[in-house]
Scaffold this motif. Structure first.
Motif, mmCIF file in Angstrom:
data_model
loop_
_atom_site.group_PDB
_atom_site.id
_atom_site.type_symbol
_atom_site.label_atom_id
_atom_site.label_comp_id
_atom_site.label_asym_id
_atom_site.label_seq_id
_atom_site.Cartn_x
_atom_site.Cartn_y
_atom_site.Cartn_z
ATOM 1 N N VAL A 20 21.583 -24.089 18.373
ATOM 2 C CA VAL A 20 21.556 -23.472 19.699
ATOM 3 C C VAL A 20 20.114 -23.464 20.203
ATOM 4 O O VAL A 20 19.820 -23.940 21.271
ATOM 5 C CB VAL A 20 22.160 -22.052 19.737
ATOM 6 C CG1 VAL A 20 22.042 -21.453 21.143
ATOM 7 C CG2 VAL A 20 23.612 -22.087 19.301
ATOM 8 N N CYS A 47 27.994 -28.285 15.361
ATOM 9 C CA CYS A 47 27.095 -28.092 16.505
ATOM 10 C C CYS A 47 27.747 -27.141 17.503
ATOM 11 O O CYS A 47 28.960 -26.979 17.519
ATOM 12 C CB CYS A 47 26.891 -29.413 17.244
ATOM 13 S SG CYS A 47 26.278 -30.760 16.220
ATOM 14 N N VAL A 48 26.927 -26.577 18.365
ATOM 15 C CA VAL A 48 27.470 -25.836 19.500
ATOM 16 C C VAL A 48 27.379 -26.764 20.708
ATOM 17 O O VAL A 48 26.340 -27.380 20.957
ATOM 18 C CB VAL A 48 26.689 -24.525 19.755
ATOM 19 C CG1 VAL A 48 27.204 -23.845 21.025
ATOM 20 C CG2 VAL A 48 26.843 -23.587 18.567
ATOM 21 N N GLU A 49 28.505 -26.849 21.411
ATOM 22 C CA GLU A 49 28.593 -27.805 22.512
ATOM 23 C C GLU A 49 27.448 -27.638 23.521
ATOM 24 O O GLU A 49 27.158 -26.509 23.939
ATOM 25 C CB GLU A 49 29.926 -27.606 23.230
ATOM 26 C CG GLU A 49 30.364 -28.818 23.999
ATOM 27 C CD GLU A 49 31.732 -28.582 24.608
ATOM 28 O OE1 GLU A 49 32.714 -29.081 24.036
ATOM 29 O OE2 GLU A 49 31.815 -27.878 25.621
ATOM 30 N N LYS A 51 24.274 -27.876 23.115
ATOM 31 C CA LYS A 51 23.007 -27.308 22.648
ATOM 32 C C LYS A 51 22.147 -28.353 21.948
ATOM 33 O O LYS A 51 22.556 -29.488 21.742
ATOM 34 C CB LYS A 51 23.259 -26.112 21.728
ATOM 35 C CG LYS A 51 23.999 -24.986 22.414
ATOM 36 C CD LYS A 51 23.192 -24.407 23.565
ATOM 37 C CE LYS A 51 23.981 -23.315 24.278
ATOM 38 N NZ LYS A 51 23.314 -22.796 25.464
ATOM 39 N N SER A 68 31.629 -30.520 17.175
ATOM 40 C CA SER A 68 31.100 -29.577 18.167
ATOM 41 C C SER A 68 32.085 -28.466 18.463
ATOM 42 O O SER A 68 33.273 -28.701 18.659
ATOM 43 C CB SER A 68 30.779 -30.311 19.466
ATOM 44 O OG SER A 68 29.658 -31.122 19.248
ATOM 45 N N ARG A 70 32.998 -25.205 20.939
ATOM 46 C CA ARG A 70 32.674 -24.625 22.248
ATOM 47 C C ARG A 70 32.687 -23.105 22.089
ATOM 48 O O ARG A 70 33.728 -22.500 21.883
ATOM 49 C CB ARG A 70 33.729 -25.048 23.277
ATOM 50 C CG ARG A 70 33.360 -24.610 24.678
ATOM 51 C CD ARG A 70 34.449 -24.926 25.641
ATOM 52 N NE ARG A 70 34.521 -26.365 25.908
ATOM 53 C CZ ARG A 70 35.413 -26.887 26.744
ATOM 54 N NH1 ARG A 70 36.308 -26.139 27.341
ATOM 55 N NH2 ARG A 70 35.415 -28.184 26.957
ATOM 56 N N VAL A 71 31.518 -22.523 22.135
ATOM 57 C CA VAL A 71 31.451 -21.088 21.851
ATOM 58 C C VAL A 71 30.246 -20.462 22.521
ATOM 59 O O VAL A 71 29.238 -21.130 22.777
ATOM 60 C CB VAL A 71 31.375 -20.870 20.310
ATOM 61 C CG1 VAL A 71 30.079 -21.387 19.738
ATOM 62 C CG2 VAL A 71 31.563 -19.413 19.911
ATOM 63 N N LYS A 72 30.385 -19.172 22.818
ATOM 64 C CA LYS A 72 29.232 -18.426 23.325
ATOM 65 C C LYS A 72 29.027 -17.248 22.389
ATOM 66 O O LYS A 72 29.991 -16.669 21.901
ATOM 67 C CB LYS A 72 29.534 -17.885 24.728
ATOM 68 C CG LYS A 72 29.408 -18.930 25.805
ATOM 69 C CD LYS A 72 29.503 -18.253 27.163
ATOM 70 C CE LYS A 72 29.394 -19.270 28.269
ATOM 71 N NZ LYS A 72 30.221 -18.891 29.407
ATOM 72 N N ASN A 93 38.065 -20.362 17.013
ATOM 73 C CA ASN A 93 37.134 -21.362 16.476
ATOM 74 C C ASN A 93 37.044 -21.291 14.957
ATOM 75 O O ASN A 93 36.884 -22.309 14.295
ATOM 76 C CB ASN A 93 35.738 -21.171 17.068
ATOM 77 C CG ASN A 93 35.642 -21.799 18.434
ATOM 78 O OD1 ASN A 93 36.210 -22.854 18.676
ATOM 79 N ND2 ASN A 93 34.947 -21.149 19.341
ATOM 80 N N TYR A 115 25.073 -18.764 16.343
ATOM 81 C CA TYR A 115 26.444 -18.270 16.259
ATOM 82 C C TYR A 115 27.510 -19.094 15.561
ATOM 83 O O TYR A 115 28.559 -18.565 15.290
ATOM 84 C CB TYR A 115 26.980 -17.698 17.572
ATOM 85 C CG TYR A 115 26.382 -18.181 18.851
ATOM 86 C CD1 TYR A 115 25.375 -17.440 19.454
ATOM 87 C CD2 TYR A 115 26.844 -19.322 19.462
ATOM 88 C CE1 TYR A 115 24.844 -17.853 20.649
ATOM 89 C CE2 TYR A 115 26.312 -19.733 20.666
ATOM 90 C CZ TYR A 115 25.314 -19.007 21.252
ATOM 91 O OH TYR A 115 24.799 -19.418 22.424
ATOM 92 N N VAL A 116 27.354 -20.332 15.227
ATOM 93 C CA VAL A 116 28.417 -20.949 14.409
ATOM 94 C C VAL A 116 28.177 -20.787 12.911
ATOM 95 O O VAL A 116 29.048 -21.084 12.109
ATOM 96 C CB VAL A 116 28.701 -22.443 14.654
ATOM 97 C CG1 VAL A 116 29.659 -22.640 15.787
ATOM 98 C CG2 VAL A 116 27.467 -23.251 14.763
#
Ligand SMILES: CC(=O)N[C@H]1[C@@H](OP(=O)(O)OP(=O)(O)OC[C@H]2O[C@@H](n3ccc(=O)[nH]c3=O)[C@H](O)[C@@H]2O)O[C@H](CO)[C@@H](O)[C@@H]1O
Length: 351
Positions: A20, A47-49, A51, A68, A70-72, A93, A115-116
């Motif tokens: 991120v 990965c975070v989409e 980022k 990837s 998709r997360v916030k 997720n 965050y992942v």
């Protein structure tokens, strides 16, 4: 418990998360490249989409598999209404991540926060493979503290970080230093060159002070990495504005001075490459950890910390002149990535 060791003649399968921001991502790149120097590896990087890891990884390591998400991240304070939706997405997720991890079947999981990292580490635990976690900051992130409870080992960058973890995990902690992405290479620059780096996302404040200071120091060349943030005002001729620098290691070796925020990875890079620096902490960072980070630069005698509220253009210009006059004592140290890889290899390989 006697654990099954992995034969050294087959590729090591590593599942990784952490990104991120560049501060979480580059230390992972350093560790993966250290493994790669020693043996064949297969990597699945979560990965975070959109980022940094999604952008940079394929350029330097197209051979790594990527997945990837998709997360916030959850909003602070934690009871924010929007977190209900974000939390549900995290749960969904987690299920997807677990399925991907099972399919890849790693030998171990390595995470560095962001965050992942938590769902990936948890999935690793459920799969029964060792989980390693690396913390860059002096004050550990919440996800990393939670992961530390079931991790096999916890690698931290600074001694003062150890006591910030719960008592029961402290014996698993190793103070290794923060792994540095330090490929070979330098760049040709004019003397003197000052680089301005507001972390991986840039800093409007540093953009602004660069313009002020450059006017006061016309004989100094400035390279300003904006991280994509807008530069407001007239850019003097001695300032070169770039969106992002992909080969920072080459710049750290070649510049005469740096003006930076105090993200932990930037701080570790300044120390590793021995770059004199003026550090302006971002005081909005969680638990003011950037102020704590910045003080390390002062303690090492590498430079000075300036708080935003104390900034005065003339004073800063004078400080820069003094630091430039002192010159640079270029010296590279042992890369903490080596210690981390040594330790993991000792743990899991049949050597
Ligand atoms: C706003 C925010 O959340 N900041 C956090 C984030 O910051 P951030 O990502 O800004 O972290 P750092 O300043 O520690 O690291 C930035 C990284 O990006 C690289 N870089 C930067 C600019 C550029 O043009 N090219 C480039 O490669 C630097 O060399 C460094 O490796 O993670 C750090 C480590 O967990 C934390 O300490 C910071 O507080």
């Amino acid at each position: 418990m006697l654990e099954k060791k992995i034969a050294t003649d087959r590729p090591l399968k590593i599942a990784v998360a952490g990104g991120v921001t560049g501060g979480h991502f580059y230390p992972n790149l350093a560790v993966l490249e250290e493994f790669q120097k020693r043996r064949e590896i297969e990597v699945l990087y979560f990965c975070v989409e959109g980022k940094i890891e999604e952008r940079v990884l394929p350029k330097f390591h197209p051979e790594f598999k990527r997945f990837s998400v998709r997360v916030k991240g959850l909003r602070r304070p934690i009871f924010h209404p929007e977190n209900v939706l974000r939390f549900s997405k995290l749960v969904l997720n987690s299920i997807i991540i677990r399925r991907e991890l099972e399919r890849f079947s790693p030998d171990f999981v390595y995470v560095s926060g962001g965050y992942v990292s938590y769902p990936v580490a948890l999935a690793g635990k459920k799969l029964g493979v060792p989980v390693y976690v690396q913390e860059q900051n002096t004050i550990p992130g919440k996800a990393n503290v939670t992961i530390s409870k079931f991790a096999k080992k916890v690698f931290v960058s600074f001694e003062e970080c150890v006591e910030k973890f719960p008592q029961e995990v402290r014996e698993k902690i190793m103070v290794t230093g923060n792994p540095i992405w330090a490929r070979e290479g330098k760049v040709e620059l004019v003397y003197p060159t000052v680089i301005v780096i507001g972390g991986s996302g840039g800093s409007e404040f540093l953009n602004k002070i660069t313009l002020d200071i450059a006017k006061l120091l016309p004989g100094v060349h400035f390279i300003l990495s904006t991280g994509g943030k807008k530069v407001e005002g007239d850019v003097p001729g001695n300032v070169q504005v770039v969106d992002y620098i992909e080969n920072m290691y080459a710049y750290w070796r070649s510049v005469d001075l740096a003006i930076t925020r105090a993200g932990a990875t930037t701080i570790s890079e300044l120390i590793y490459f021995n770059v004199p620096a003026v550090v302006v902490p971002w005081e909005g960072a969680t638990e003011s950890h950037q102020v704590v980070n910045a003080k390390i630069i002062e303690r090492k005698g590498l430079g000075v910390m300036i708080k935003e509220s104390e900034y005065e253009p003339d004073k800063l210009a004078e400080t820069i002149k003094q630091l430039l006059a002192k010159g640079r004592n270029f010296q590279e140290r042992e890369n903490p990535a080596k210690r981390i890889v040594d330790e993991i290899e000792r743990d899991i390989l049949a050597i």
